[in-house]
Design a protein around this motif. Structure first.
Motif, PDB file in Angstrom:
ATOM      1  N   VAL A 255       0.852  -1.179   0.000  1.00 44.96           N
ATOM      2  CA  VAL A 255       0.000   0.000   0.000  1.00 44.96           C
ATOM      3  C   VAL A 255       0.896   1.239   0.000  1.00 44.96           C
ATOM      4  CG1 VAL A 255      -1.786   1.247   1.251  1.00 44.96           C
ATOM      5  CG2 VAL A 255      -1.752  -1.252   1.312  1.00 44.96           C
ATOM      6  N   GLU A 256       0.642   2.122  -0.936  1.00 41.05           N
ATOM      7  CA  GLU A 256       1.423   3.353  -1.008  1.00 41.05           C
ATOM      8  C   GLU A 256       0.673   4.471  -0.300  1.00 41.05           C
ATOM      9  OE1 GLU A 256       1.591   3.432  -5.329  1.00 41.05           O
ATOM     10  OE2 GLU A 256       3.761   3.163  -5.178  1.00 41.05           O
ATOM     11  N   ARG A 257       1.399   5.229   0.495  1.00 41.38           N
ATOM     12  CA  ARG A 257       0.786   6.378   1.175  1.00 41.38           C
ATOM     13  C   ARG A 257       0.669   7.574   0.249  1.00 41.38           C
ATOM     14  NH1 ARG A 257      -0.376   6.202   6.326  1.00 41.38           N
ATOM     15  NH2 ARG A 257       0.449   4.563   7.635  1.00 41.38           N
ATOM     16  N   VAL A 258       1.499   7.623  -0.778  1.00 42.15           N
ATOM     17  CA  VAL A 258       1.442   8.724  -1.734  1.00 42.15           C
ATOM     18  C   VAL A 258       1.648   8.157  -3.132  1.00 42.15           C
ATOM     19  CG1 VAL A 258       3.897   9.310  -1.475  1.00 42.15           C
ATOM     20  CG2 VAL A 258       2.298  11.050  -2.273  1.00 42.15           C
TER      21      VAL A 258
ATOM     22  N   GLU B 280      -0.638  13.606  10.812  1.00 46.83           N
ATOM     23  CA  GLU B 280      -1.666  13.155  11.761  1.00 46.83           C
ATOM     24  C   GLU B 280      -3.076  13.345  11.193  1.00 46.83           C
ATOM     25  OE1 GLU B 280      -1.460  11.381  14.603  1.00 46.83           O
ATOM     26  OE2 GLU B 280       0.652  11.242  14.023  1.00 46.83           O
ATOM     27  N   TYR B 281      -3.277  14.398  10.425  1.00 45.43           N
ATOM     28  CA  TYR B 281      -4.574  14.625   9.795  1.00 45.43           C
ATOM     29  C   TYR B 281      -4.826  13.675   8.630  1.00 45.43           C
ATOM     30  CZ  TYR B 281      -4.894  19.094  12.285  1.00 45.43           C
ATOM     31  OH  TYR B 281      -4.957  20.052  13.246  1.00 45.43           O
ATOM     32  N   TRP B 282      -3.772  13.312   7.912  1.00 43.55           N
ATOM     33  CA  TRP B 282      -3.907  12.579   6.658  1.00 43.55           C
ATOM     34  C   TRP B 282      -3.512  11.103   6.749  1.00 43.55           C
ATOM     35  CZ3 TRP B 282      -6.028  14.760   2.361  1.00 43.55           C
ATOM     36  CH2 TRP B 282      -6.157  16.146   2.351  1.00 43.55           C
ATOM     37  N   LYS B 283      -3.101  10.602   7.899  1.00 45.61           N
ATOM     38  CA  LYS B 283      -2.547   9.246   7.973  1.00 45.61           C
ATOM     39  C   LYS B 283      -3.532   8.153   7.585  1.00 45.61           C
ATOM     40  CE  LYS B 283      -3.203   8.824  12.962  1.00 45.61           C
ATOM     41  NZ  LYS B 283      -2.487   8.758  14.223  1.00 45.61           N
ATOM     42  N   HIS B 284      -4.809   8.421   7.606  1.00 45.29           N
ATOM     43  CA  HIS B 284      -5.821   7.430   7.225  1.00 45.29           C
ATOM     44  C   HIS B 284      -6.168   7.503   5.736  1.00 45.29           C
ATOM     45  CE1 HIS B 284      -8.026  11.118   7.936  1.00 45.29           C
ATOM     46  NE2 HIS B 284      -9.002  10.628   7.201  1.00 45.29           N
TER      47      HIS B 284
ATOM     48  N   VAL C 219      -9.693   7.688   1.348  1.00 41.00           N
ATOM     49  CA  VAL C 219      -9.542   6.993   2.631  1.00 41.00           C
ATOM     50  C   VAL C 219      -9.107   5.554   2.357  1.00 41.00           C
ATOM     51  CG1 VAL C 219     -10.766   6.225   4.704  1.00 41.00           C
ATOM     52  CG2 VAL C 219     -11.270   8.468   3.715  1.00 41.00           C
ATOM     53  N   PHE C 220      -8.132   5.084   3.123  1.00 40.41           N
ATOM     54  CA  PHE C 220      -7.701   3.699   3.000  1.00 40.41           C
ATOM     55  C   PHE C 220      -8.839   2.762   3.375  1.00 40.41           C
ATOM     56  CE2 PHE C 220      -3.308   5.424   3.909  1.00 40.41           C
ATOM     57  CZ  PHE C 220      -2.785   5.117   2.665  1.00 40.41           C
TER      58      PHE C 220
ATOM     59  N   GLN D 299      -8.716  -3.068   5.068  1.00 39.02           N
ATOM     60  CA  GLN D 299      -7.616  -3.994   4.799  1.00 39.02           C
ATOM     61  C   GLN D 299      -6.307  -3.237   4.583  1.00 39.02           C
ATOM     62  OE1 GLN D 299      -7.607  -7.379   5.060  1.00 39.02           O
ATOM     63  NE2 GLN D 299      -5.397  -7.096   4.849  1.00 39.02           N
ATOM     64  N   GLU D 300      -6.365  -2.162   3.827  1.00 41.27           N
ATOM     65  CA  GLU D 300      -5.164  -1.358   3.602  1.00 41.27           C
ATOM     66  C   GLU D 300      -4.649  -0.787   4.921  1.00 41.27           C
ATOM     67  OE1 GLU D 300      -5.716   0.423  -0.884  1.00 41.27           O
ATOM     68  OE2 GLU D 300      -6.925   1.284   0.724  1.00 41.27           O
ATOM     69  N   GLN D 301      -5.549  -0.315   5.756  1.00 40.23           N
ATOM     70  CA  GLN D 301      -5.147   0.247   7.050  1.00 40.23           C
ATOM     71  C   GLN D 301      -4.463  -0.807   7.911  1.00 40.23           C
ATOM     72  OE1 GLN D 301      -5.623   3.630   7.644  1.00 40.23           O
ATOM     73  NE2 GLN D 301      -4.227   3.230   9.310  1.00 40.23           N
TER      74      GLN D 301
END
Length: 118
Positions: free
Chosen positions: A2-5, A72-76, A107-108, A111-113
């Protein structure tokens, strides 16, 4: 994995053009007001990152940092960097191109989370 960006085709094309013109690059998104809330593209090492920044990943080999507070705002969510017509941050390299980088997100899934937490 899973890529965060990640980035759109338009953003990748603009990024390749900027790499040819400026060499190695980096992104930083601080979450501050005005220009700081947009992804800013700089020559690599021209912007100092520190303990208050998180490396989310990379886009086409270009590292993407975000401030811890913003993280912290975007981690999900997955950040999706796009390129659109218009003027962006005055210190970001894409400004003279008549384009600007823009952050979109999704939003992830659960499963991705779970994968990211491991």
């Amino acid at each position: 994995m899973v890529e965060r960006v990640t980035a759109t085709k338009e953003a990748l094309q603009l990024l390749e053009k900027l790499k040819r013109e400026h060499g190695e690059l980096m992104f930083h998104q601080s979450g501050g007001c005005c220009d700081g809330s947009s992804p800013m593209c700089y020559p690599l090492h021209e912007f100092r990152v520190g303990d208050a920044d998180v490396l989310l990943g990379s886009i086409a080999g270009v590292p993407f940092y975000i401030s811890k507070d913003q993280y912290e705002y975007w981690k999900h969510t997955q950040l999706i960097i796009d390129a659109v017509n218009g003027r962006g941050g005055m210190f970001s390299l894409e400004g003279p191109e008549g384009k600007r980088f823009l952050t979109r997100s999704r939003v992830f899934t659960e499963q991705e989370q779970l994968t990211l937490e491991q």
